[in-house]
Design an enzyme around this catalytic site. Structure first.
Site, mmCIF file in Angstrom:
data_model
loop_
_atom_site.group_PDB
_atom_site.id
_atom_site.type_symbol
_atom_site.label_atom_id
_atom_site.label_comp_id
_atom_site.label_asym_id
_atom_site.label_seq_id
_atom_site.Cartn_x
_atom_site.Cartn_y
_atom_site.Cartn_z
ATOM 1 N N ASP A 223 29.490 -82.642 -34.089
ATOM 2 C CA ASP A 223 28.678 -80.925 -34.590
ATOM 3 C C ASP A 223 30.229 -80.109 -34.429
ATOM 4 O OD1 ASP A 223 27.481 -78.954 -35.865
ATOM 5 O OD2 ASP A 223 25.977 -79.286 -34.297
ATOM 6 N N MET A 224 30.374 -78.632 -35.093
ATOM 7 C CA MET A 224 30.954 -77.656 -35.240
ATOM 8 C C MET A 224 30.618 -77.107 -35.757
ATOM 9 S SD MET A 224 33.678 -76.234 -36.852
ATOM 10 C CE MET A 224 33.430 -76.557 -38.626
ATOM 11 N N CYS B 73 28.870 -83.970 -38.872
ATOM 12 C CA CYS B 73 27.996 -82.298 -38.719
ATOM 13 C C CYS B 73 28.864 -80.889 -38.496
ATOM 14 C CB CYS B 73 27.013 -82.402 -37.295
ATOM 15 S SG CYS B 73 25.438 -81.106 -37.619
ATOM 16 N N ASP C 212 20.994 -78.567 -41.941
ATOM 17 C CA ASP C 212 20.489 -77.624 -40.768
ATOM 18 C C ASP C 212 18.710 -77.763 -41.243
ATOM 19 O OD1 ASP C 212 21.581 -77.842 -38.146
ATOM 20 O OD2 ASP C 212 21.811 -76.049 -38.687
HETATM 21 C C1 GLA Z 1 24.292 -77.166 -35.506
HETATM 22 C C2 GLA Z 1 23.623 -78.508 -35.759
HETATM 23 C C3 GLA Z 1 22.366 -78.801 -35.520
HETATM 24 C C4 GLA Z 1 22.277 -78.744 -34.121
HETATM 25 C C5 GLA Z 1 22.409 -77.011 -33.440
HETATM 26 C C6 GLA Z 1 22.582 -77.403 -31.858
HETATM 27 O O1 GLA Z 1 23.375 -76.109 -36.074
HETATM 28 O O2 GLA Z 1 23.282 -78.708 -37.391
HETATM 29 O O3 GLA Z 1 21.597 -79.641 -35.919
HETATM 30 O O4 GLA Z 1 22.794 -80.104 -33.266
HETATM 31 O O5 GLA Z 1 23.981 -77.172 -33.953
HETATM 32 O O6 GLA Z 1 22.949 -76.648 -31.541
#
Ligand code: GLA
Length: 740
Positions: free
Chosen positions: A471-472, A519, A541
């Site tokens: 993720d980022m 992500c 999301d």
């Molecule tokens: C981001 C991702 C989500 C989840 C959250 C966790 O928003 O897109 O799917 O993993 O971080 O903090």
């Protein structure tokens, strides 16, 4: 397919069955652009398409001369592809032809992701060497034409062959000079939770662009630019696509000049960019992938899907069927323990789900988003047996185990920050802007990338981890690096992305069996650059079924189904509060890499039965949903957007699945038929419906019907107004076609 050099006209013709790309060395040594578009006959001179008697712009400034890699300061007042500040402070560069080299195959771009081949006969490349003698600037224009795709890939390398420092402030990956301005600019734009909505506008005089300055490609705009004629549809008419294999700041721009020509530029955003080249140093731009279709937007998408799925994505998981996963994020957020996770996983196992993914909150002391990023050590309060203990319990249930990480981030409340406060991006003497209560690590510094590689390798080797969600969650502010001297701060953003790519390259090489999903708060860095490392990405999301129709439709302009993570989540939906039936949520999420994003233990018995059926249906048709030829049928961006339809077809055209979705029901409907595409007209298809229905829609459609008939006449929707009155809102219907 090949590249033809025509010495008499000094012309290079890159050609395959579908496209031609033609350039010529003009009389002053600069490279003229003659044509990119439909295939032209080989063996002919097209010299007359580039102006004869061209000696610069001396007699008529602004002349609409089409140039391959325009520079500033020579009378072409449109935006340049290359700007270089020299020792004397000037920016003028005149690139002149030196030589060219035609070679089979395609070379990689050092440090950057790019499309690739499996054998040299899949493509031919040419490198054109240019020089600006007064400044010592040497430029290599590199092109590849693919045998099987209407696509040319380009990038540029710039070397300092002189004795003084050069400062590159604009270095586009591609520039196209199109001979008219009669185009619609199609862009994929939006924001968090509504990424890649398709919008278009007619080109107007001057510049129109999309861009990012966030340090990531961003939720706001896809790093691409599509042009279509006003009359171009899904299936007919001309369209160009330019897509950048890059994950950082980009610029995608169309400029209509005074003589109604269009210049298109795509590359690293020049804003804030400056790359120093000391004598002997070289800079390589990212790759731009240029596609042309004479068969509408569908032709463009089909080309990108095939190339990106098989010759950009790579690694063990490129061609493997991707597992159906369940992710605990929306199910538990930060509030879980081992028992809770194992309970979710065991219900998931009973429902046929194959992979359990533990999301955020498993490390440090992270009970909310205020701490611990950077401390990739398990929180034993929640998971007393560690990641390894949990992963083994999940594996014992018969599922694979996957883990969420956010490597590029650091919380101020973390051990990493206590030890290395200077590792977070910022400027000494200025406050740091916080976002999601976290800061970004300076991945432009190799020692920080090395640290992350060491820590993450240990983590990934410590347990049976089959999948990683990388993720980022925030963009860069106060962009500067302590690792760079003042005169090199303009390199920071690009060096950051090179650091991300380096870390990705090393981790994916060290753990080839792990499936990586990228992500960035959903689709905040969903781009071709990361697709080269992670063959799938979390598309958004936003898991609301209605919203996802637009998001997935938009993304499908460029990205293949195999790249789009799509999950069923609980209702009321966490992004919109909307209540859609679970059948619709699944019917939308099937078209991509399918999974669930909820607490399986709280599903009702009826919902469990639904999920069991959905998972088994998806597995039965997994190859079609992940690797089929995706065809858009009815757009959520047209008319009132109330109906959407799309389909996926197997390569041999023997099997297809059609998805039809209606947001709001309407009483007493008119006749509504859905015409299909890409079927074998001679084949006879048995049609079945999912979910099955006991009404005239089932009765009228669930028969054996010819491919020709389904294409010319179509499936029947809304045949009986009495039945329509029972449909309700959020209707989703799949039609499964199997040739006899
Ligand atoms: C981001 C991702 C989500 C989840 C959250 C966790 O928003 O897109 O799917 O993993 O971080 O903090």
């Amino acid at each position: 397919m090949g590249i033809e050099w025509h010495p008499a006209s000094r012309q290079l013709h890159l050609r395959n069955d579908r496209v031609s790309y033609l350039v010529r060395i003009l009389e002053d040594g600069s490279i003229g652009q003659l044509h990119f578009g439909a295939a032209l006959t080989e063996g002919r001179s097209y010299r007359h398409l580039g102006r004869a008697g061209f000696p610069g712009f001396m007699n008529r400034l602004d002349d609409p001369i089409a140039l391959e890699y325009p520079t500033a300061g020579g009378g072409d007042y449109r935006m340049p592809a290359l700007t270089i500040e020299q020792a004397d402070g000037s920016n003028v560069v005149h690139l002149g032809y030196v030589s060219h080299r035609i070679v089979p195959g395609k070379a990689a771009i050092p440090g950057l992701p790019s499309t690739y081949l499996e054998s040299d006969d899949e493509a031919t490349s040419v490198e054109i060497e240019l020089v600006d003698r007064p400044s010592g600037t040497e430029v290599t224009l590199s092109y590849t034409i693919f045998r099987d795709h209407p696509i040319v890939a380009r990038h540029v390398r710039i070397r300092n062959g002189g004795a003084s420092r050069l400062r590159v402030t604009t270095a586009m990956s591609a520039s196209l000079d199109l001979p008219d301005d009669d185009w619609m600019l199609v862009q994929l734009s939006g924001a968090w939770a509504r990424e890649r909505h398709m919008t278009d506008r007619r080109l107007a005089p001057g510049r129109q662009s999309t861009a990012s300055l966030r340090g990531a490609s961003g939720h706001e705009h896809d790093p691409s630019l599509i042009l279509r004629r006003a009359t171009t549809t899904e299936t007919a008419g001309e369209a160009y696509g330019l897509s950048l294999v890059y994950s950082g700041n980009f610029l995608a721009e169309a400029e209509v000049g005074p003589f109604a020509t269009t210049r298109v530029r795509l590359g690293i955003n020049p804003e804030g960019f400056a790359w120093i080249l000391e004598p002997g140093e070289e800079f390589a731009t990212p790759e731009a992938v240029l596609a042309y279709s004479s068969a509408g937007l569908d032709g463009l998408s089909a080309a990108y899907h095939a190339l990106y799925r098989e010759r950009l994505a790579r690694g063990t998981w490129r061609d493997r069927p991707r597992p159906v996963l369940i992710n605990n994020w929306e199910g538990t957020y930060f509030d879980f323990d081992e028992t809770k996770l194992v309970d979710i996983a065991s219900v998931a196992r009973d429902l046929g789900i194959e992979l359990f993914v533990l999301d955020d909150g498993w490390f440090g002391a992270r009970d909310d988003d205020t701490s611990s990023l950077g401390d990739w050590v398990v929180d034993r309060r929640k998971l007393p047996h560690g990641i390894d203990g949990l992963a083994r319990r999940i594996e014992a249930l018969g599922l694979r185990f996957g883990l969420w990480i956010e490597p590029e981030m650091i919380s101020e409340r973390s051990q990493l920050f206590a030890a290395h406060p200077d590792w977070a991006i910022g400027i000494v003497g200025r406050p740091r802007t916080e976002s999601r209560q976290q800061l970004v690590l300076d991945l432009s510094r190799p020692e920080i990338v090395d640290h992350l590689f060491t820590v993450l390798s240990e983590l990934l080797a410590s347990a049976p981890i089959s999948y990683v969600k990388w993720d980022m969650n925030r963009n860069i502010t106060e962009p500067a690096s302590l690792g760079l001297p003042a005169h090199r701060q303009g390199e920071f953003f690009h060096r950051y992305i090179l650091g991300v790519y380096d870390l990705y390259a090393r981790l994916t090489a060290a753990f080839p069996e792990i499936l990586f999903e990228s992500c960035a708060g959903g689709g905040g860095r969903f781009d071709p650059g990361l697709l080269a490392f992670a063959p799938q990405a979390w598309t958004s999301d936003d898991t609301d079924a209605v919203e996802r129709l637009r998001i997935q439709w938009g993304a499908s302009l460029i990205y293949p189904l195999s790249s789009m993570g799509a999950h069923v989540s609980a209702v009321p939906n966490h992004q919109t509060g909307r209540l859609t039936p679970i059948a619709m949520r699944a019917a939308v999420a099937f078209f991509g890499v399918f999974g669930y994003e909820l607490d399986a233990t709280s599903l009702s018995p009826a919902e469990r039965a639904d999920v069991l059926d959905q998972v088994s249906f998806y597995k039965d048709h997994r190859a079609l949903f992940q690797r089929g030829r995706f065809v858009r049928l009815r757009s959520p961006f047209e008319d009132d957007g109330n109906e959407t339809a799309w389909m996926t077809v197997s390569d041999d055209r023997r099997r297809a699945i059609v998805g039809f979705y209606r947001t709001l029901n309407r009483p007493n409907p008119g006749v509504n038929r859905l015409r299909l595409r890409e079927l074998d007209p001679a084949a006879r298809y048995r049609v079945t419906l999912w979910p099955a229905r006991a009404d005239s829609i089932e009765h009228d459609n669930a028969v054996v019907r010819g491919g020709d008939e389904l294409t010319q006449i179509g499936l029947f929707l809304d045949v009986d107004r009495h039945e329509t009155s029972t449909h309700g809102d959020y209707w989703a219907q799949l039609f499964v076609l199997e040739a006899e």
